[in-house]
Scaffold this active site. Structure first.
Site, PDB file in Angstrom:
ATOM      1  N   LYS A 121       0.853  -1.192   0.000  1.00 32.37           N
ATOM      2  CA  LYS A 121       0.000   0.000   0.000  1.00 32.37           C
ATOM      3  C   LYS A 121       0.882   1.232   0.000  1.00 32.37           C
ATOM      4  CE  LYS A 121      -4.358  -0.996   2.186  1.00 32.37           C
ATOM      5  NZ  LYS A 121      -4.866  -1.528   3.409  1.00 32.37           N
ATOM      6  N   GLY A 122       0.376   2.296  -0.530  1.00 31.55           N
ATOM      7  CA  GLY A 122       1.116   3.551  -0.481  1.00 31.55           C
ATOM      8  C   GLY A 122       0.130   4.691  -0.561  1.00 31.55           C
TER       9      GLY A 122
ATOM     10  N   PHE B 117      -0.535   6.234  -3.011  1.00 34.24           N
ATOM     11  CA  PHE B 117      -1.200   6.101  -4.298  1.00 34.24           C
ATOM     12  C   PHE B 117      -2.391   5.171  -4.266  1.00 34.24           C
ATOM     13  CE2 PHE B 117       2.561   3.486  -3.748  1.00 34.24           C
ATOM     14  CZ  PHE B 117       1.994   2.232  -3.732  1.00 34.24           C
TER      15      PHE B 117
ATOM     16  N   LYS C 261      -2.658  -1.577  -9.881  1.00 33.52           N
ATOM     17  CA  LYS C 261      -2.638  -0.514  -8.885  1.00 33.52           C
ATOM     18  C   LYS C 261      -4.075  -0.022  -8.815  1.00 33.52           C
ATOM     19  CE  LYS C 261      -0.208   3.626  -9.501  1.00 33.52           C
ATOM     20  NZ  LYS C 261       1.036   4.329  -9.743  1.00 33.52           N
TER      21      LYS C 261
ATOM     22  N   ASP D 265      11.131  11.173 -10.360  1.00 33.71           N
ATOM     23  CA  ASP D 265      11.203  10.613  -9.000  1.00 33.71           C
ATOM     24  C   ASP D 265      12.036   9.324  -9.024  1.00 33.71           C
ATOM     25  OD1 ASP D 265      10.790  10.601  -6.265  1.00 33.71           O
ATOM     26  OD2 ASP D 265       8.811   9.653  -6.366  1.00 33.71           O
TER      27      ASP D 265
HETATM   28  C1  ED8 Z   1       7.586  -3.631   0.299  1.00 31.83           C
HETATM   29  N1  ED8 Z   1       7.680  -4.809  -0.586  1.00 31.83           N
HETATM   30  C2  ED8 Z   1       8.522  -4.457  -1.756  1.00 31.83           C
HETATM   31  C3  ED8 Z   1       8.693  -5.612  -2.694  1.00 31.83           C
HETATM   32  C4  ED8 Z   1       7.375  -6.201  -3.183  1.00 31.83           C
HETATM   33  O1  ED8 Z   1       6.810  -5.270  -4.090  1.00 31.83           O
HETATM   34  C5  ED8 Z   1       6.563  -5.621  -5.396  1.00 31.83           C
HETATM   35  C6  ED8 Z   1       6.709  -6.944  -5.873  1.00 31.83           C
HETATM   36  C7  ED8 Z   1       6.445  -7.226  -7.218  1.00 31.83           C
HETATM   37  C8  ED8 Z   1       6.023  -6.210  -8.061  1.00 31.83           C
HETATM   38  N2  ED8 Z   1       5.724  -6.197  -9.420  1.00 31.83           N
HETATM   39  C9  ED8 Z   1       5.403  -4.974  -9.779  1.00 31.83           C
HETATM   40  N3  ED8 Z   1       5.481  -4.166  -8.687  1.00 31.83           N
HETATM   41  C10 ED8 Z   1       5.197  -2.814  -8.723  1.00 31.83           C
HETATM   42  C11 ED8 Z   1       4.779  -1.998  -7.677  1.00 31.83           C
HETATM   43  C12 ED8 Z   1       4.638  -0.674  -8.018  1.00 31.83           C
HETATM   44  O2  ED8 Z   1       4.282   0.381  -7.199  1.00 31.83           O
HETATM   45  C13 ED8 Z   1       4.028   0.109  -5.811  1.00 31.83           C
HETATM   46  C14 ED8 Z   1       5.259  -0.173  -4.981  1.00 31.83           C
HETATM   47  C15 ED8 Z   1       6.417   0.538  -5.266  1.00 31.83           C
HETATM   48  C16 ED8 Z   1       7.588   0.275  -4.532  1.00 31.83           C
HETATM   49  C17 ED8 Z   1       7.606  -0.677  -3.522  1.00 31.83           C
HETATM   50  C18 ED8 Z   1       6.437  -1.380  -3.210  1.00 31.83           C
HETATM   51  C19 ED8 Z   1       5.267  -1.138  -3.931  1.00 31.83           C
HETATM   52  C20 ED8 Z   1       4.047  -1.927  -3.554  1.00 31.83           C
HETATM   53  F1  ED8 Z   1       3.048  -1.140  -3.226  1.00 31.83           F
HETATM   54  F2  ED8 Z   1       3.693  -2.705  -4.569  1.00 31.83           F
HETATM   55  F3  ED8 Z   1       4.314  -2.711  -2.517  1.00 31.83           F
HETATM   56  C21 ED8 Z   1       4.930  -0.453  -9.355  1.00 31.83           C
HETATM   57  C22 ED8 Z   1       4.909   0.840 -10.078  1.00 31.83           C
HETATM   58  N4  ED8 Z   1       4.464   1.892  -9.445  1.00 31.83           N
HETATM   59  O3  ED8 Z   1       5.298   0.914 -11.238  1.00 31.83           O
HETATM   60  S1  ED8 Z   1       5.352  -1.887 -10.133  1.00 31.83           S
HETATM   61  C23 ED8 Z   1       5.880  -4.914  -7.591  1.00 31.83           C
HETATM   62  C24 ED8 Z   1       6.139  -4.615  -6.255  1.00 31.83           C
HETATM   63  C25 ED8 Z   1       6.466  -6.416  -1.989  1.00 31.83           C
HETATM   64  C26 ED8 Z   1       6.339  -5.224  -1.083  1.00 31.83           C
END
Ligand code: ED8
Length: 180
Positions: free
Chosen positions: A12-13, A15, A33, A135
């Site tokens: 979660k974030g 966003f 997302k 960013d």
């Molecule tokens: C905290 N922990 C980090 C590693 C794992 O997160 C993943 C695992 C696989 C994924 N495949 C695509 N994504 C994307 C996430 C994302 O945005 C959200 C995000 C960003 C950075 C760290 C964590 C996240 C979370 F919310 F998904 F957890 C993407 C984008 N904005 O392009 S792509 C993965 C993230 C598990 C959680």
């Protein structure tokens, strides 16, 4: 939305929520997302539209691939379907390597840098106009199952035309800002 099956929530974030999903047609694993636009201002909604438009235009092996967007008017939610990156993000990788004192080999660091430069080159050298990510940080860089680097999160990015090149605003995560 029925075309996909949710497997698990990833994180979660500010966003919204990110979940691992399966495309029913062929079993492909992806992420979406989930953003609730119901309580968003016009400016925030415009930012989502702009992120989706930017993602759709970017086709590069080192950029998180955009697949689809679904608007669910009933729940006021928009789902942005993207590539699943099995290796997670680089911020987590750095944190765990540090904790376990299992430092990343230098070749891996050079390889990440080289792939990042190729991703950025493809954003900056487009005939149709530059796209600036704005960013860049380890938390926005992902790894797929084969350790290929994927630049993600274009939520703050901006398409630049020649008039807007000088119209800079400050966005992003202010870890450091050069004095000039
Ligand atoms: C905290 N922990 C980090 C590693 C794992 O997160 C993943 C695992 C696989 C994924 N495949 C695509 N994504 C994307 C996430 C994302 O945005 C959200 C995000 C960003 C950075 C760290 C964590 C996240 C979370 F919310 F998904 F957890 C993407 C984008 N904005 O392009 S792509 C993965 C993230 C598990 C959680």
């Amino acid at each position: 939305i029925e075309k996909y099956e949710k497997i698990a929530d990833i994180g979660k974030g500010s966003f919204g929520c990110v979940s691992k999903i399966k495309r029913k047609a062929d079993g492909k694993i992806l992420v979406w997302k989930e953003l609730n636009y119901g309580k968003m201002s016009e400016k925030e909604k415009q930012m989502i539209v702009s992120e989706v438009n930017i993602l759709r235009e970017l086709h590069h092996p080192n950029i998180v691939k955009y697949y689809d967007r679904i608007i669910d008017r009933e729940s006021s939610k928009i789902y942005i379907v993207m590539e699943y990156c099995e290796g997670g993000d680089i911020a987590t990788l750095i944190k765990t390597s540090k904790k376990e004192r299992n430092f990343l080999p230098e070749e891996i660091i050079w390889s990440i840098l080289s792939q990042m430069l190729q991703a950025l080159g493809s954003c900056h050298n487009r005939k149709e106009g530059k796209i600036l990510h704005r960013d860049l940080k380890p938390g926005n860089i992902f790894l797929d199952a084969n350790k290929n680097v994927k630049l993600g999160d274009f939520g703050l990015s901006r398409m630049m035309n020649t008039d807007s090149v000088f119209a800079y605003t400050h966005v992003g995560t202010p870890y450091y800002m050069s004095p000039e």
